[in-house]
Design a protein around this motif. Structure first.
Motif, mmCIF file in Angstrom:
data_model
loop_
_atom_site.group_PDB
_atom_site.id
_atom_site.type_symbol
_atom_site.label_atom_id
_atom_site.label_comp_id
_atom_site.label_asym_id
_atom_site.label_seq_id
_atom_site.Cartn_x
_atom_site.Cartn_y
_atom_site.Cartn_z
ATOM 1 N N ALA B 86 -50.373 -25.920 11.738
ATOM 2 C CA ALA B 86 -50.698 -27.025 10.243
ATOM 3 C C ALA B 86 -51.293 -27.927 11.483
ATOM 4 O O ALA B 86 -51.651 -28.410 12.651
ATOM 5 C CB ALA B 86 -48.582 -28.148 10.609
ATOM 6 N N PRO B 87 -51.593 -29.091 10.838
ATOM 7 C CA PRO B 87 -53.257 -30.546 11.374
ATOM 8 C C PRO B 87 -52.179 -30.830 12.395
ATOM 9 O O PRO B 87 -49.935 -30.614 12.168
ATOM 10 C CB PRO B 87 -52.696 -31.439 9.780
ATOM 11 N N THR B 88 -51.934 -31.710 12.901
ATOM 12 C CA THR B 88 -51.452 -32.502 14.347
ATOM 13 C C THR B 88 -50.616 -33.700 13.483
ATOM 14 O O THR B 88 -51.083 -34.755 12.021
ATOM 15 C CB THR B 88 -52.200 -33.610 15.392
ATOM 16 N N VAL B 89 -49.398 -34.106 13.331
ATOM 17 C CA VAL B 89 -48.973 -35.189 13.496
ATOM 18 C C VAL B 89 -49.768 -36.263 13.095
ATOM 19 O O VAL B 89 -49.392 -37.412 12.297
ATOM 20 C CB VAL B 89 -47.215 -35.600 14.038
ATOM 21 N N ALA B 90 -50.538 -36.962 13.794
ATOM 22 C CA ALA B 90 -50.949 -37.239 14.385
ATOM 23 C C ALA B 90 -52.475 -37.875 13.444
ATOM 24 O O ALA B 90 -52.347 -39.516 12.480
ATOM 25 C CB ALA B 90 -51.734 -38.202 16.255
ATOM 26 N N SER B 91 -52.691 -36.613 13.062
ATOM 27 C CA SER B 91 -53.723 -36.666 12.063
ATOM 28 C C SER B 91 -53.511 -37.245 10.568
ATOM 29 O O SER B 91 -54.050 -37.884 10.198
ATOM 30 C CB SER B 91 -54.916 -35.669 12.071
ATOM 31 N N ASP B 92 -52.244 -36.719 10.595
ATOM 32 C CA ASP B 92 -51.479 -36.860 8.718
ATOM 33 C C ASP B 92 -51.223 -38.616 9.268
ATOM 34 O O ASP B 92 -51.313 -39.013 7.380
ATOM 35 C CB ASP B 92 -50.104 -36.517 8.799
ATOM 36 N N VAL B 93 -50.272 -39.278 10.325
ATOM 37 C CA VAL B 93 -50.078 -40.548 10.471
ATOM 38 C C VAL B 93 -51.682 -41.630 10.242
ATOM 39 O O VAL B 93 -51.542 -42.300 9.511
ATOM 40 C CB VAL B 93 -49.485 -40.827 11.686
ATOM 41 N N ILE B 94 -52.826 -41.600 10.693
ATOM 42 C CA ILE B 94 -53.951 -41.534 10.836
ATOM 43 C C ILE B 94 -54.445 -41.717 9.629
ATOM 44 O O ILE B 94 -54.872 -42.197 9.083
ATOM 45 C CB ILE B 94 -54.241 -41.305 11.937
ATOM 46 N N GLN B 95 -54.746 -40.973 8.880
ATOM 47 C CA GLN B 95 -54.782 -40.334 7.843
ATOM 48 C C GLN B 95 -54.602 -41.086 6.780
ATOM 49 O O GLN B 95 -54.620 -41.575 5.225
ATOM 50 C CB GLN B 95 -55.071 -39.035 6.950
ATOM 51 N N GLY B 96 -53.105 -40.930 6.515
ATOM 52 C CA GLY B 96 -52.302 -42.458 6.102
ATOM 53 C C GLY B 96 -51.526 -41.405 5.111
ATOM 54 O O GLY B 96 -50.923 -41.800 3.865
ATOM 55 N N ASN B 97 -51.268 -39.797 5.159
ATOM 56 C CA ASN B 97 -50.998 -39.081 4.306
ATOM 57 C C ASN B 97 -49.503 -39.185 4.247
ATOM 58 O O ASN B 97 -47.786 -39.284 3.606
ATOM 59 C CB ASN B 97 -51.288 -37.937 4.977
ATOM 60 N N ALA B 98 -48.876 -40.363 5.499
ATOM 61 C CA ALA B 98 -47.558 -40.568 6.027
ATOM 62 C C ALA B 98 -47.333 -41.810 6.510
ATOM 63 O O ALA B 98 -48.518 -42.297 7.723
ATOM 64 C CB ALA B 98 -46.880 -39.897 6.869
ATOM 65 N N LEU B 99 -46.181 -42.834 5.949
ATOM 66 C CA LEU B 99 -46.203 -43.965 6.802
ATOM 67 C C LEU B 99 -46.182 -43.759 8.335
ATOM 68 O O LEU B 99 -45.791 -44.318 9.235
ATOM 69 C CB LEU B 99 -45.150 -44.647 6.164
ATOM 70 N N TYR B 100 -44.767 -42.568 9.001
ATOM 71 C CA TYR B 100 -44.626 -42.220 9.847
ATOM 72 C C TYR B 100 -44.909 -40.443 9.738
ATOM 73 O O TYR B 100 -44.592 -40.045 9.189
ATOM 74 C CB TYR B 100 -43.897 -43.044 10.666
ATOM 75 N N GLY B 101 -44.330 -40.459 11.492
ATOM 76 C CA GLY B 101 -44.045 -38.941 11.324
ATOM 77 C C GLY B 101 -43.490 -38.587 12.721
ATOM 78 O O GLY B 101 -43.827 -39.777 13.481
ATOM 79 N N MET B 102 -43.438 -37.856 12.951
ATOM 80 C CA MET B 102 -42.507 -37.478 14.665
ATOM 81 C C MET B 102 -43.471 -36.477 14.973
ATOM 82 O O MET B 102 -43.177 -35.303 15.041
ATOM 83 C CB MET B 102 -40.919 -36.139 13.781
ATOM 84 N N ASP B 103 -43.572 -37.590 16.325
ATOM 85 C CA ASP B 103 -44.002 -36.723 17.473
ATOM 86 C C ASP B 103 -43.976 -36.854 18.679
ATOM 87 O O ASP B 103 -42.956 -37.775 19.137
ATOM 88 C CB ASP B 103 -45.514 -37.191 16.423
ATOM 89 N N GLY B 104 -44.721 -36.383 19.816
ATOM 90 C CA GLY B 104 -44.346 -36.894 21.054
ATOM 91 C C GLY B 104 -45.454 -38.254 21.634
ATOM 92 O O GLY B 104 -46.457 -38.382 21.079
ATOM 93 N N PRO B 105 -45.511 -38.923 22.320
ATOM 94 C CA PRO B 105 -45.553 -40.028 22.500
ATOM 95 C C PRO B 105 -47.059 -39.151 23.261
ATOM 96 O O PRO B 105 -48.280 -40.175 23.761
ATOM 97 C CB PRO B 105 -45.358 -40.694 24.008
ATOM 98 N N ASP B 106 -46.637 -38.253 23.628
ATOM 99 C CA ASP B 106 -48.259 -37.194 24.934
ATOM 100 C C ASP B 106 -49.341 -37.861 23.312
ATOM 101 O O ASP B 106 -50.759 -37.218 24.121
ATOM 102 C CB ASP B 106 -48.234 -35.889 25.429
ATOM 103 N N TYR B 107 -48.597 -36.939 22.378
ATOM 104 C CA TYR B 107 -50.008 -37.463 21.553
ATOM 105 C C TYR B 107 -50.409 -38.017 20.607
ATOM 106 O O TYR B 107 -51.416 -38.250 20.181
ATOM 107 C CB TYR B 107 -49.029 -35.787 20.100
#
Lengths: 527, 359
Positions: B86-107
């Protein structure tokens, strides 16, 4: 390129005998599988025995498989439909305006050469729901069908065309009444071959997340939870579905084209004029760059994820880091080409040897051709992770995957070439005291060379793709590994540049084969 | 060419086309959300999950099922699943596909390089469950023992192994990293000495086949990462602050329920959200229970779920620096202010959770 016609060339057979051969090929595969599972027994059952897999398959049952199977079939069917419809429409356009033929087939080739491993995550970021899976599946189909159809349309009998033309037939009428008919055998062969491609595209798409059902989704799950018999069961279902689709289309094709059973579909030849090929490549590269740019803007991809052609140019050629970036990509590319070449050579040489054997020894063809057809209808790359468990993760693993991806299509195409060798020629060699080797060397092989070129063309993009996937899944080095790790490191500049390089290299290799083919024909005065 | 014969023969082709079309038609479409009325006009809430819909997202399921998101003002919830590639959670959040995502601070920190600031506003797990699971006879008991060994590492965890080696001053060339796709067979088949594995699923699977192993959290080897953190875009923290805060309240309520009733949590995963995945009820319950101590620490028992203590944040910043990302400041990356407001306004949410696990 009807494989059935190929099988029946030797002697006419009743359908029952054919069924027996398929069944015995199937049993043969089962026995080999069972033996391998025995060999791996001490290693914690990483290769489960057939019986255990079937038991698990039955206990999982329809309630487990139904939603997942339908989801994957839905994606694959839509991708199949769209990919083929677009390819047929484009093919028809090339018949009316032959000028754009090299151009269009290059566009399709570019699309086919893009490493889906790397663009998958971007597609998923840009499109909702199951659309990315459908797009991946359609792209896998498009190139195969378009190139077959374009070849088929170009094969129409000149005399028949001349008749229609002399009666004042338009380009459209020539297409409708002549070219379309001559293209039908190639078209059906493509419709058949694209079944596994569509399925593979869909399954790979399901690895990308988003969807909650599908064979790809549960396959990932089963591997993670050490449900190895279930994972193999899922793969069996994939193979089964793929074979059914392949077989159905083969059946339809044969019923429809009974009138054409003596028709020998020719080969897709590159345009003999080199400049036309060059024009095709440059033109399609410009067009695709435009689509890439506009597509990014239209889909509203965030600029830190979606890099434009200018970004990639800057990444590679402008600024302080560009020299290092180029060097690193060149290093990765060298590794990848090395990974690819080993498997490619092995697959190709084995394919030629096996085709020679099968052309001369009936029993070998009887045993081997059905197995090859079954295995070609298998979405092999989807099962690569399970393969690596058994064969390890070093150079051998890459070579094996690339070799397999190359071998089966190449074998079937080359065998077809050897089957059309005129028997009288062989008999002449033998009459003059030449042995089997001499006749193979002097007649069968030279006659098959155009088919070898055709096989090279079909399998080269596959080989590069296989190497990238093996690097990603198994060895962890080379371009394939870099592309994937750049995603989790959030280095999208590297990702896009790598995608461009991989695509360009794949297209260049393909073009080199085309040029070699054209030159060979010139030297031999074949065209 | 006999046209009528061809037309007759075309019947099977039409049949195949019709079959294709019907499969196309009856295949499940994209998941729609639940209801659509009610609410303070926040509209649909899009959440990017870390992985497939299993029990590790069960707090979200409770919040959805019990109407906590609706209470918070959302008309419906769209859960976006992750997956193998899957694409990284960060890219979905940045793209605006999701208001928030579950991710690690390192990513989240890695995305700073690309010029898109992300912020962590709370963490479900106070320590990552990522662990070295090694064959019992491999002799890996400390970080130094990794030298000369073969370690299976998933694509997403390449940064984690980098950081572990850096933290312990180990030359990366002395450890062989083997790409790994998450199948525990690689360990069972002795292809590697250890895997760097996220979930406790692996231990369950290994127990099941009777394989002897040892599990060391990366924290034991000096690397501290919180995970399953709420990751938002820095600009949405400004523009959609109320929305994020409302969603966080629903998440807190949902996760309190989930930890109090892991049996029901497993049931939601099994019967509703991860229905097609072929999940196992007892395994799902065990997964949540075996990770519950990462949710419920002394810190979170005192300050409320998801709270990120200064000590944890500092440890996490060190680990991020060790992974080679140095241009992120801790105040940009971590923000407790929403949680602080929530727990001040609704102290009832802060009371310690009574864990519903048997042992």
């Amino acid at each position: 390129m009807s494989t059935e016609a190929l099988l029946s060339l030797r002697r006419r057979r009743v359908p029952a005998a054919q069924l027996v051969r398929y069944v015995s090929a199937f049993v043969g595969i089962l026995v080999i599988w069972w033996l391998i599972s025995l060999a791996y027994e001490q290693r914690g059952g990483v290769v489960p025995a057939p019986l255990g897999v079937v038991t698990k398959l039955i206990s999982d049952g329809w309630s487990f498989y139904q939603p997942n199977l339908l989801a994957t079939l839905g994606e694959a069917a839509q991708g199949y439909l769209w990919g083929n419809l677009i390819a047929l429409a484009l093919g028809a356009i090339t018949a009316i305006a032959p000028v754009i033929r090299p151009f269009l087939s290059q566009v399709a080739l570019f699309a086919y050469s893009v490493p889906i491993v790397a663009v998958g995550p971007i597609l998923v970021t840009a499109f909702p729901g199951r659309a990315p899976m459908i797009i991946l599946s359609a792209t896998a189909v498009l190139f195969l069908t378009l190139s077959s159809v374009a070849d088929g349309l170009g094969m129409a009998d000149r005399n028949v065309l001349a008749i229609v033309e002399s009666r004042g037939g338009t380009a459209w009428q020539r297409l409708r009444f002549v070219r379309a008919w001559f293209a039908l055998p190639s078209m059906f062969s493509a419709l058949k071959m694209t079944v596994p491609a569509a399925l593979l595209g869909a399954i790979f798409g399901e690895y990308l997340g988003r969807v909650d059902s599908g064979l790809g989704v549960v396959l990932v799950r089963a591997q993670k939870e050490l449900e190895i018999p279930r994972a193999w069961g899922i793969i069996l279902v994939m193979i089964f579905v793929s074979c059914i689709g392949y077989y159905l289309l083969d059946l339809v094709g044969r019923r429809l084209l009974r009138w054409a059973k003596d028709f020998q579909p020719g080969l897709g030849l590159p345009d003999p004029r080199l400049w036309v090929n060059v024009f095709g490549i440059i033109g399609s590269a410009v067009l695709l760059t435009g689509i890439w740019w506009v597509g990014l803007k239209a889909a509203g991809i965030n600029p830190s994820i979606g890099k434009t052609p200018v970004d990639v140019y800057q990444y590679l050629f402008v600024g302080s880091g560009s020299a290092a970036a180029r060097a690193s990509i060149a290093r990765d590319l060298a590794i990848t080409l090395g990974d690819m070449m080993g498997g490619f050579m092995v697959g190709m040489i084995l394919a030629i040897i096996c085709a020679l054997l099968a052309a001369r020894a009936g029993w070998f063809a009887d045993l081997f051709v059905p197995s090859a057809i079954i295995l070609r209808a298998t979405p092999l790359v989807a099962i690569a992770p399970l393969m690596f468990i058994a064969i390890g993760r070093d150079y051998l693993a890459v070579t094996t995957l690339v070799g397999i991806v190359v071998f089966f299509p190449a074998f079937l195409v080359i065998l077809e070439g050897m089957r059309v060798t005129p028997r009288p020629l062989r008999e002449i060699v033998e009459a003059f005291g030449g042995g089997r080797v001499a006749s193979a060397w002097r007649v069968t092989l030279p006659a098959a060379i155009p088919y070898v070129f055709s096989a090279l063309r079909i399998t080269l993009p596959n080989a590069l793709m296989g190497a990238l996937i093996a690097e990603w899944l198994a060895t962890g080095r080379g371009l394939g590994a870099t592309l994937i790790s750049s995603i989790s490191r959030f280095e999208f500049g590297t990702l896009w540049a790598g995608v461009v390089v991989a695509t360009v290299v794949s297209v260049l290799l393909y073009t080199l084969v085309d040029i070699a083919d054209v030159l060979y024909r010139r030297v031999r005065h074949l065209s | 060419m006999n046209l009528t014969r061809i037309r007759r023969a075309a019947m099977p082709l039409i049949a195949v086309m019709a079959l294709t079309a019907s499969i196309t038609a009856c295949s499940p479409g994209s998941d729609g959300g639940g209801g659509n009325d009610n609410g303070k006009g926040f509209g649909q809430l899009d959440i990017r999950l870390a992985w497939q819909k299993d029990v590790m997202s069960s707090g979200t399921y409770f919040a959805d099922q019990k109407g906590y998101y609706k209470d918070a003002g959302f008309s419906s919830v769209n859960l976006i699943a992750g997956g193998q590639a899957a694409p990284t959670v960060a890219s979905d959040v940045i793209q605006g596909n999701a208001l928030y995502g579950m991710d690690g601070p390192d990513y989240a920190a890695a995305a700073y390089k690309a010029g898109t600031p992300l912020t962590i506003v709370g963490c479900q797990m106070q320590e990552t469950p990522i662990a070295f699971i090694s064959a019992a006879d491999s002799g890996i008991v400390s970080a130094k023992d990794l030298i000369g060994k073969r370690i299976g590492v998933q694509d997403a965890n390449t940064t984690v192994i980098d950081a572990v080696l850096k933290t312990n001053g180990i030359d990366p060339s002395k450890v062989t990293i083997v790409p790994w796709q998450g199948d525990a067979t690689i360990l069972v088949g002795h292809e590697v000495d250890a895997i760097l594995a996220f979930g406790v699923e692996y231990t369950l699977a290994l127990d099941h086949v009777g394989f002897k192993y040892r599990r060391d959290l990366v924290a034991n080897f000096g690397l501290h990462n919180m995970t399953y953190c709420y990751e938002v875009r820095r600009d949405s923290l400004k523009n959609d602050r109320d929305k994020i805060k409302a969603a966080l309240v629903a998440e807190i309520r949902g996760w309190r329920d989930a930890l109090a009733d892991p049996k029901q949590a497993a049931k939601y995963a099994l019967d509703t959200y991860g229905k097609g995945l072929g999940l196992d009820a007892s395994a799902q319950e065990a997964i949540l229970c075996r990770t519950s101590d990462l949710f419920l620490t002394d810190d979170t028992n005192k300050n409320g779920l998801f709270w990120m203590s200064d000590e944890k944040i500092d440890q996490n910043m060190t680990s991020i620096k060790d992974s080679g990302i140095t241009d992120v400041s801790k105040n940009d990356l971590f923000d407790n202010s929403l949680l602080a407001e929530i727990y001040k306004e609704q102290p009832a949410l802060k009371t310690p959770v009574k864990l519903g696990c048997s042992s």
